[in-house]
Design a protein around this motif. Structure first.
Motif, mmCIF file in Angstrom:
data_model
loop_
_atom_site.group_PDB
_atom_site.id
_atom_site.type_symbol
_atom_site.label_atom_id
_atom_site.label_comp_id
_atom_site.label_asym_id
_atom_site.label_seq_id
_atom_site.Cartn_x
_atom_site.Cartn_y
_atom_site.Cartn_z
ATOM 1 N N TYR A 195 -1.745 80.886 -1.025
ATOM 2 C CA TYR A 195 -1.292 80.016 -2.106
ATOM 3 C C TYR A 195 -0.636 80.822 -3.218
ATOM 4 O O TYR A 195 0.449 80.463 -3.705
ATOM 5 C CB TYR A 195 -2.463 79.213 -2.669
ATOM 6 N N LEU A 196 -1.268 81.906 -3.635
ATOM 7 C CA LEU A 196 -0.714 82.704 -4.722
ATOM 8 C C LEU A 196 0.581 83.389 -4.309
ATOM 9 O O LEU A 196 1.519 83.488 -5.112
ATOM 10 C CB LEU A 196 -1.742 83.744 -5.175
ATOM 11 N N SER A 197 0.672 83.855 -3.067
ATOM 12 C CA SER A 197 1.910 84.481 -2.595
ATOM 13 C C SER A 197 3.051 83.470 -2.590
ATOM 14 O O SER A 197 4.187 83.786 -2.988
ATOM 15 C CB SER A 197 1.707 85.054 -1.189
ATOM 16 N N PHE A 198 2.759 82.248 -2.144
ATOM 17 C CA PHE A 198 3.783 81.198 -2.136
ATOM 18 C C PHE A 198 4.280 80.901 -3.550
ATOM 19 O O PHE A 198 5.494 80.794 -3.781
ATOM 20 C CB PHE A 198 3.211 79.929 -1.497
ATOM 21 N N VAL A 199 3.371 80.803 -4.495
ATOM 22 C CA VAL A 199 3.764 80.483 -5.863
ATOM 23 C C VAL A 199 4.543 81.636 -6.483
ATOM 24 O O VAL A 199 5.549 81.420 -7.185
ATOM 25 C CB VAL A 199 2.529 80.125 -6.707
ATOM 26 N N TRP A 200 4.118 82.870 -6.235
ATOM 27 C CA TRP A 200 4.841 84.021 -6.766
ATOM 28 C C TRP A 200 6.268 84.078 -6.218
ATOM 29 O O TRP A 200 7.224 84.324 -6.964
ATOM 30 C CB TRP A 200 4.110 85.314 -6.428
ATOM 31 N N LEU A 201 6.425 83.844 -4.927
ATOM 32 C CA LEU A 201 7.765 83.835 -4.341
ATOM 33 C C LEU A 201 8.618 82.729 -4.960
ATOM 34 O O LEU A 201 9.816 82.928 -5.216
ATOM 35 C CB LEU A 201 7.667 83.650 -2.821
ATOM 36 N N MET A 202 8.003 81.589 -5.208
ATOM 37 C CA MET A 202 8.739 80.474 -5.798
ATOM 38 C C MET A 202 9.183 80.815 -7.221
ATOM 39 O O MET A 202 10.328 80.528 -7.614
ATOM 40 C CB MET A 202 7.869 79.220 -5.791
ATOM 41 N N LEU A 203 8.314 81.433 -8.006
ATOM 42 C CA LEU A 203 8.667 81.791 -9.374
ATOM 43 C C LEU A 203 9.763 82.855 -9.406
ATOM 44 O O LEU A 203 10.704 82.772 -10.206
ATOM 45 C CB LEU A 203 7.421 82.282 -10.126
ATOM 46 N N VAL A 204 9.636 83.855 -8.565
ATOM 47 C CA VAL A 204 10.656 84.916 -8.524
ATOM 48 C C VAL A 204 12.000 84.350 -8.087
ATOM 49 O O VAL A 204 13.062 84.664 -8.660
ATOM 50 C CB VAL A 204 10.198 86.053 -7.595
ATOM 51 N N TYR A 205 11.989 83.497 -7.061
ATOM 52 C CA TYR A 205 13.222 82.903 -6.557
ATOM 53 C C TYR A 205 13.905 82.047 -7.625
ATOM 54 O O TYR A 205 15.112 82.182 -7.876
ATOM 55 C CB TYR A 205 12.911 82.050 -5.328
ATOM 56 N N THR A 206 13.154 81.163 -8.277
ATOM 57 C CA THR A 206 13.753 80.298 -9.291
ATOM 58 C C THR A 206 14.236 81.093 -10.499
ATOM 59 O O THR A 206 15.286 80.769 -11.082
ATOM 60 C CB THR A 206 12.736 79.242 -9.749
ATOM 61 N N TYR A 207 13.524 82.156 -10.875
ATOM 62 C CA TYR A 207 13.941 82.963 -12.024
ATOM 63 C C TYR A 207 15.305 83.605 -11.776
ATOM 64 O O TYR A 207 16.219 83.523 -12.615
ATOM 65 C CB TYR A 207 12.895 84.032 -12.331
ATOM 66 N N PHE A 208 15.457 84.253 -10.619
ATOM 67 C CA PHE A 208 16.718 84.935 -10.341
ATOM 68 C C PHE A 208 17.846 83.946 -10.076
ATOM 69 O O PHE A 208 19.003 84.210 -10.433
ATOM 70 C CB PHE A 208 16.544 85.894 -9.165
ATOM 71 N N ARG A 209 17.564 82.805 -9.477
ATOM 72 C CA ARG A 209 18.619 81.824 -9.258
ATOM 73 C C ARG A 209 19.113 81.261 -10.591
ATOM 74 O O ARG A 209 20.310 81.036 -10.778
ATOM 75 C CB ARG A 209 18.092 80.688 -8.374
ATOM 76 N N ILE A 210 18.187 81.029 -11.522
ATOM 77 C CA ILE A 210 18.593 80.570 -12.857
ATOM 78 C C ILE A 210 19.412 81.635 -13.572
ATOM 79 O O ILE A 210 20.429 81.344 -14.218
ATOM 80 C CB ILE A 210 17.357 80.175 -13.681
ATOM 81 N N MET A 211 19.013 82.894 -13.451
ATOM 82 C CA MET A 211 19.733 83.983 -14.103
ATOM 83 C C MET A 211 21.135 84.135 -13.520
ATOM 84 O O MET A 211 22.128 84.271 -14.259
ATOM 85 C CB MET A 211 18.958 85.290 -13.945
ATOM 86 N N PHE A 212 21.274 84.077 -12.187
ATOM 87 C CA PHE A 212 22.589 84.199 -11.561
ATOM 88 C C PHE A 212 23.476 82.994 -11.879
ATOM 89 O O PHE A 212 24.684 83.136 -12.085
ATOM 90 C CB PHE A 212 22.435 84.354 -10.052
ATOM 91 N N ALA A 213 22.866 81.799 -11.917
ATOM 92 C CA ALA A 213 23.642 80.606 -12.249
ATOM 93 C C ALA A 213 24.151 80.668 -13.691
ATOM 94 O O ALA A 213 25.286 80.250 -13.976
ATOM 95 C CB ALA A 213 22.795 79.354 -12.049
ATOM 96 N N ALA A 214 23.352 81.194 -14.595
ATOM 97 C CA ALA A 214 23.787 81.310 -15.988
ATOM 98 C C ALA A 214 24.915 82.322 -16.130
ATOM 99 O O ALA A 214 25.870 82.104 -16.890
ATOM 100 C CB ALA A 214 22.599 81.705 -16.866
ATOM 101 N N LYS A 215 24.828 83.419 -15.394
ATOM 102 C CA LYS A 215 25.900 84.410 -15.451
ATOM 103 C C LYS A 215 27.192 83.872 -14.852
ATOM 104 O O LYS A 215 28.287 84.111 -15.369
ATOM 105 C CB LYS A 215 25.466 85.675 -14.713
#
Length: 327
Positions: A195-215
């Protein structure tokens, strides 16, 4: 390092009556204070329709309600452990089931909030179509279902392997004492890691996708990225629940004479303080929610002032002249 043998040598120690009373008063006071703050957030949410139709606030208030339930159960178990020490196994099992549900709901809710922010930033044109209030409530139901999946098989195995007399006996209420089969302990550790690995992957994925989309759009998504980072901080605090026993064993090995103090400190850090993060970080950080929350406290203060001044105003009024009847 043999943590278990070291802990077993000092386990019979008990707090004095004054120390136990002080600890329980502190815990109950913290519980009431945090639940009061969370209760004002819930009250503000249900009073204004602007929040009940927004998926972001729906997920937020679900996390607040989940934290209130989790905190209440944790404090109740703490007080019971001092007041009566042992309770009926069936009642203990009921409390533990609720505690496990709410504990697993928190990281799943954080992942859902991160996905909602990802859709709002990376796919804004379809956000209103995808993230509707109805789908958000369905997602909350899915969160509770996924939180029940790891513990329900444990309950069925417990009913199948333990005799009926076990459920009528009394026991110190903790998960490893009720679900004591070695397979269940190993399964619990594996499910937490998944469960924790799934949530960590989800947070990391959404963070970088938001950062790349903003750039790519040359826009500023700093607030959304900071929100994801705050989700990560809260997830770290959620992990304290799972690493608490390991941390307790390590501290007991290093400081065997401070067993009771270490356990109480770990209990406050793991089970109480994280419940304060949600209202402080999300409720006060959000400008819209903070505005309505301030209005709520201003209205409460004004009503209290009016009530306190009402008797003085009544005494200062002159008596009205008697009016003669018309008929």
């Amino acid at each position: 390092m043999n943590f278990s043998s070291n802990a077993s040598m000092v386990r019979p120690l008990r707090d004095t009556f004054q120390t136990a009373l002080t600890k329980n008063v502190v815990v109950v006071a913290l519980c009431l204070s945090i639940n009061y703050i969370n209760g004002t957030l819930v009250h503000t949410f249900f009073r204004h329709r602007i929040f009940s139709e927004n998926p972001r606030y729906i997920l937020f208030i679900h996390m607040v309600l989940n934290d209130m339930i989790q905190l209440t159960i944790a404090v109740l178990l703490h007080v019971i452990s001092y007041a009566v020490f042992t309770i009926n196994v069936s009642f203990c099992c009921f409390l533990l089931m609720i505690a496990v549900f709410t504990t697993l709901n928190t990281p799943l809710n954080l992942a859902s909030m991160a996905i909602e922010r990802y859709i709002a930033i990376c796919n804004p044109l379809r956000h209103a179509q995808i993230c509707t209030a109805r789908r958000t409530y369905s997602l909350i139901g899915l969160i509770w279902l996924m939180g029940a999946i790891p513990i329900l098989p444990d309950l069925f195995i417990l009913l199948a392997t333990e005799p009926l007399a076990f459920f009528h006996s009394r026991i110190f209420c903790q998960r490893d004492s009720v679900f004591r089969h070695p397979y269940l302990v190993e399964k619990k550790n594996i499910s937490h890691m998944v469960y924790l690995s799934f949530v960590w992957l989800m947070l990391v994925y959404t963070y970088f996708r938001i950062m790349f989309a903003a750039k790519a759009a040359k826009s500023d998504a700093r607030k959304a990225r900071n929100t994801i980072l705050l989700h990560g901080v809260q997830l770290l605090m959620c992990m304290f629940t799972y690493i608490g026993p390991l941390l307790e064993g390590l501290l007991l090995y290093l400081f065997p004479m401070l067993l009771l103090e270490m356990r109480f400190t770990i209990y406050v850090i793991v089970h109480i303080l994280p419940r304060l993060v949600s209202p402080v970080v999300y409720g006060l950080r959000d400008q819209t929610f903070c505005k309505y929350l301030k209005n709520y406290y201003v209205c409460c203060n004004c009503s209290n002032c009016n009530m306190s001044q009402a008797p003085q105003n009544v005494t200062s009024l002159k008596p009205l002249p008697q009016i003669k009847p018309l008929f």
